[in-house]
Design a protein around this motif. Sequence first.
Motif, PDB file in Angstrom:
ATOM      1  N   LYS A  30       4.481   8.625  32.947  1.00 12.06           N
ATOM      2  CA  LYS A  30       5.770   8.365  33.544  1.00 12.06           C
ATOM      3  C   LYS A  30       5.858   8.437  34.787  1.00 12.06           C
ATOM      4  CE  LYS A  30       7.612  11.050  29.547  1.00 12.06           C
ATOM      5  NZ  LYS A  30       8.258  12.179  29.068  1.00 12.06           N
ATOM      6  N   ARG A  54       6.977   2.871  30.940  1.00 10.14           N
ATOM      7  CA  ARG A  54       7.737   3.764  30.417  1.00 10.14           C
ATOM      8  C   ARG A  54       7.854   3.638  28.982  1.00 10.14           C
ATOM      9  NH1 ARG A  54      11.183   7.132  32.271  1.00 10.14           N
ATOM     10  NH2 ARG A  54      11.162   6.066  34.523  1.00 10.14           N
ATOM     11  N   ARG A  94       6.024   6.844  26.098  1.00 13.27           N
ATOM     12  CA  ARG A  94       6.523   7.311  24.681  1.00 13.27           C
ATOM     13  C   ARG A  94       5.577   7.157  23.629  1.00 13.27           C
ATOM     14  NH1 ARG A  94      11.711   4.163  23.852  1.00 13.27           N
ATOM     15  NH2 ARG A  94      10.840   2.629  25.480  1.00 13.27           N
TER      16      ARG A  94
END
Length: 138
Positions: free
Chosen positions: A2, A56, A60
């Motif tokens: 992140k 990004r 996840r």
Amino acid sequence: MKIESRIFEAIAVFFIVMGIIYAVATYFYRTGVEWAGVACFSFSAALALLVGSYFRFVARRVEIRPEDYDEAEIEDGAGELGFFSPHSYWPIMIAGAAALFAIGFATGNFWFSIGVALFLVAAVVGLVMEYHVGPEKH
């Protein structure tokens, strides 16, 4: 991951802002807007946004890494980091073919570039398929 995505997204915002400032600043110059610079800022912002979006998206799907954990110790990052081919000659072939392609394209030898592009594709296929053939066959 992140943190990396935020860094690249911040770089993209920087390029967008600087591109707008550059376009406005060159608009008031006697020759008008200098479109090459505006295009460079726009493409740089797009590439930074592309990398930031990829990070990004990957963030996840992976678990938290020691680099992302504020209270991590050095020992948390110990162990195997991944597999890296120890004796592959395919990256050298890819780099050589890419350099020859760029030289042919820059000098206007398009037939040469097309021919070298075939070698470039063959080298990439060789790299991808390196461990799908026997160890003595490559």
